[in-house]
Design an enzyme around this catalytic site. Sequence first.
Site, PDB file in Angstrom:
ATOM      1  N   GLY A 197      92.391 -35.399 -23.376  1.00 27.65           N
ATOM      2  CA  GLY A 197      92.068 -36.676 -24.015  1.00 27.65           C
ATOM      3  C   GLY A 197      90.665 -37.107 -23.650  1.00 27.65           C
ATOM      4  O   GLY A 197      90.142 -36.744 -22.580  1.00 27.65           O
ATOM      5  N   LYS A 252      90.480 -53.034 -23.943  1.00 26.80           N
ATOM      6  CA  LYS A 252      89.795 -52.748 -22.676  1.00 26.80           C
ATOM      7  C   LYS A 252      88.274 -52.621 -22.826  1.00 26.80           C
ATOM      8  O   LYS A 252      87.534 -52.977 -21.921  1.00 26.80           O
ATOM      9  CB  LYS A 252      90.372 -51.486 -22.029  1.00 26.80           C
ATOM     10  CG  LYS A 252      91.793 -51.707 -21.514  1.00 26.80           C
ATOM     11  CD  LYS A 252      92.347 -50.492 -20.807  1.00 26.80           C
ATOM     12  CE  LYS A 252      93.806 -50.731 -20.434  1.00 26.80           C
ATOM     13  NZ  LYS A 252      94.398 -49.601 -19.720  1.00 26.80           N
ATOM     14  N   ASP A 276      83.499 -33.347 -29.888  1.00 25.05           N
ATOM     15  CA  ASP A 276      82.339 -34.232 -29.645  1.00 25.05           C
ATOM     16  C   ASP A 276      82.624 -35.282 -28.583  1.00 25.05           C
ATOM     17  O   ASP A 276      81.772 -35.602 -27.759  1.00 25.05           O
ATOM     18  CB  ASP A 276      81.991 -35.002 -30.934  1.00 25.05           C
ATOM     19  CG  ASP A 276      81.178 -34.155 -31.871  1.00 25.05           C
ATOM     20  OD1 ASP A 276      80.926 -32.999 -31.504  1.00 25.05           O
ATOM     21  OD2 ASP A 276      80.818 -34.664 -32.960  1.00 25.05           O
ATOM     22  N   SER A 282     105.114 -55.038 -22.387  1.00 23.12           N
ATOM     23  CA  SER A 282     104.407 -54.840 -21.110  1.00 23.12           C
ATOM     24  C   SER A 282     105.304 -55.164 -19.924  1.00 23.12           C
ATOM     25  O   SER A 282     105.993 -56.186 -19.902  1.00 23.12           O
ATOM     26  CB  SER A 282     103.172 -55.744 -21.063  1.00 23.12           C
ATOM     27  OG  SER A 282     102.628 -55.701 -19.757  1.00 23.12           O
ATOM     28  N   THR A 314      89.080 -33.687 -30.598  1.00 26.45           N
ATOM     29  CA  THR A 314      87.747 -33.824 -31.186  1.00 26.45           C
ATOM     30  C   THR A 314      86.725 -33.450 -30.113  1.00 26.45           C
ATOM     31  O   THR A 314      86.532 -34.189 -29.142  1.00 26.45           O
ATOM     32  CB  THR A 314      87.517 -35.276 -31.648  1.00 26.45           C
ATOM     33  OG1 THR A 314      88.637 -35.665 -32.427  1.00 26.45           O
ATOM     34  CG2 THR A 314      86.243 -35.428 -32.444  1.00 26.45           C
ATOM     35  N   ALA A 353      91.750 -44.225 -22.293  1.00 28.02           N
ATOM     36  CA  ALA A 353      92.582 -43.958 -21.117  1.00 28.02           C
ATOM     37  C   ALA A 353      91.939 -42.869 -20.251  1.00 28.02           C
ATOM     38  O   ALA A 353      91.883 -42.988 -19.019  1.00 28.02           O
ATOM     39  CB  ALA A 353      93.978 -43.549 -21.555  1.00 28.02           C
TER      40      ALA A 353
HETATM   41  P1  ATR Z   1      93.504 -44.649 -25.529  1.00 26.87           P
HETATM   42  O1  ATR Z   1      92.900 -45.954 -25.143  1.00 26.87           O
HETATM   43  O2  ATR Z   1      95.021 -44.615 -25.471  1.00 26.87           O
HETATM   44  O3  ATR Z   1      92.876 -43.498 -24.829  1.00 26.87           O
HETATM   45  P2  ATR Z   1      91.973 -43.878 -27.850  1.00 26.87           P
HETATM   46  O4  ATR Z   1      90.697 -44.337 -27.225  1.00 26.87           O
HETATM   47  O5  ATR Z   1      92.225 -44.147 -29.305  1.00 26.87           O
HETATM   48  O6  ATR Z   1      93.228 -44.507 -27.116  1.00 26.87           O
HETATM   49  O7  ATR Z   1      92.110 -42.308 -27.566  1.00 26.87           O
HETATM   50  C1  ATR Z   1      93.235 -41.574 -27.964  1.00 26.87           C
HETATM   51  C2  ATR Z   1      93.146 -40.150 -27.406  1.00 26.87           C
HETATM   52  O8  ATR Z   1      94.331 -39.430 -27.745  1.00 26.87           O
HETATM   53  C3  ATR Z   1      91.986 -39.350 -28.001  1.00 26.87           C
HETATM   54  O9  ATR Z   1      91.561 -38.426 -27.031  1.00 26.87           O
HETATM   55  C4  ATR Z   1      92.669 -38.652 -29.186  1.00 26.87           C
HETATM   56  O10 ATR Z   1      92.026 -37.478 -29.610  1.00 26.87           O
HETATM   57  P3  ATR Z   1      90.779 -37.576 -30.639  1.00 26.87           P
HETATM   58  O11 ATR Z   1      89.583 -37.982 -29.825  1.00 26.87           O
HETATM   59  O12 ATR Z   1      90.666 -36.227 -31.199  1.00 26.87           O
HETATM   60  O13 ATR Z   1      91.173 -38.617 -31.655  1.00 26.87           O
HETATM   61  C5  ATR Z   1      93.993 -38.298 -28.545  1.00 26.87           C
HETATM   62  N1  ATR Z   1      95.075 -38.072 -29.511  1.00 26.87           N
HETATM   63  C6  ATR Z   1      95.769 -39.020 -30.165  1.00 26.87           C
HETATM   64  N2  ATR Z   1      96.717 -38.448 -30.959  1.00 26.87           N
HETATM   65  C7  ATR Z   1      96.594 -37.100 -30.784  1.00 26.87           C
HETATM   66  C8  ATR Z   1      97.275 -35.956 -31.298  1.00 26.87           C
HETATM   67  N3  ATR Z   1      98.276 -36.082 -32.175  1.00 26.87           N
HETATM   68  N4  ATR Z   1      96.892 -34.742 -30.884  1.00 26.87           N
HETATM   69  C9  ATR Z   1      95.872 -34.595 -30.006  1.00 26.87           C
HETATM   70  N5  ATR Z   1      95.190 -35.634 -29.478  1.00 26.87           N
HETATM   71  C10 ATR Z   1      95.540 -36.866 -29.858  1.00 26.87           C
END
Ligand code: ATR
Length: 275
Positions: free
Chosen positions: A128, A66, A156, A15, A154, A132
């Site tokens: 996403g 978070k 949903d 960090s 995803t 985040a």
């Molecule tokens: P963060 O706090 O970093 O947002 P998170 O809540 O686990 O972590 O969310 C990760 C996000 O990155 C999600 O939108 C995830 O998509 P899914 O909802 O389908 O899981 C996305 N993500 C992570 N790896 C990915 C990949 N290889 N390709 C596409 N989306 C990805």
Amino acid sequence: MVDRYAVIGNPVEHSKSPLIHAAFARQTGQDIEYTRILAPLDGFQQTVTDFFRRGGRGANVTVPFKFEAYDLAVANASERAHDAGAANTLMFEGGKIICDNTDGVGLVTDIQNNLGIAIQNKRVLLIGAGGAAGGVLHPIFEQQPAMLVIANRTLDKAMSMKKKVEEKGEFRFVSVAANEFDELDGQSFDIVINATSAGLTDSILPIPRGIFAPGALAYDMMYGRETPFMAFARQQGAEVVDGLGMLVEQAAVSFSLWRGVQPETKPVIAQLRHL
Ligand code: ATR
């Protein structure tokens, strides 16, 4: 006694928050100590309670805590934290833990003030639907983009984020769509924000060519590395920016909540870029 602050996460050793807050403290003449605290994955609440019991005044919270931070302080959460359902800033005041979320305002400030790009009336794609993305969704809406599309692997999860926004009556004027990536084909955007964690594993996001309008901004909330999203956007001619400015801006809002003074962010962003 010096006022104590910390960033709590797991992992937390990389960090940059201690560097940023030390720079803010020097600049504003505030006498604070700011450290990193590694919380066990099953021990976030205990770590926070111990820190405040030992005199801690405030903390930043990072991955993966978070949501837990918000749950811990939900009785004293800001509207921004309620909107996000997550918190990155804790304060200990009058025996109570208060939480806020400064991530979204950090992103918006970086895009608008530092990069000079207004969000109002722009077509925005947010990729996403995790923590985040949830942290920045409402602050982006507040700037009144012409359109905001949420795309996620995803569907949903994108749909439930869309629902959360629609439940906020004041956002009626903005059109929202939750798309799977292939549905993006044929659409183009002025601002594309990558809020996924795909870059952490160097995974390629299956976004179609042509989503970047001429002169578009491609913003990756990740910093410190060139992600496949950034490389793809560069090839497509977009202006590519990482999340370092957002990191410093969200820290500045936390700092001003704790200390009542607003630090200058530009010199700190410049300093970190040259490390
Ligand atoms: P963060 O706090 O970093 O947002 P998170 O809540 O686990 O972590 O969310 C990760 C996000 O990155 C999600 O939108 C995830 O998509 P899914 O909802 O389908 O899981 C996305 N993500 C992570 N790896 C990915 C990949 N290889 N390709 C596409 N989306 C990805």
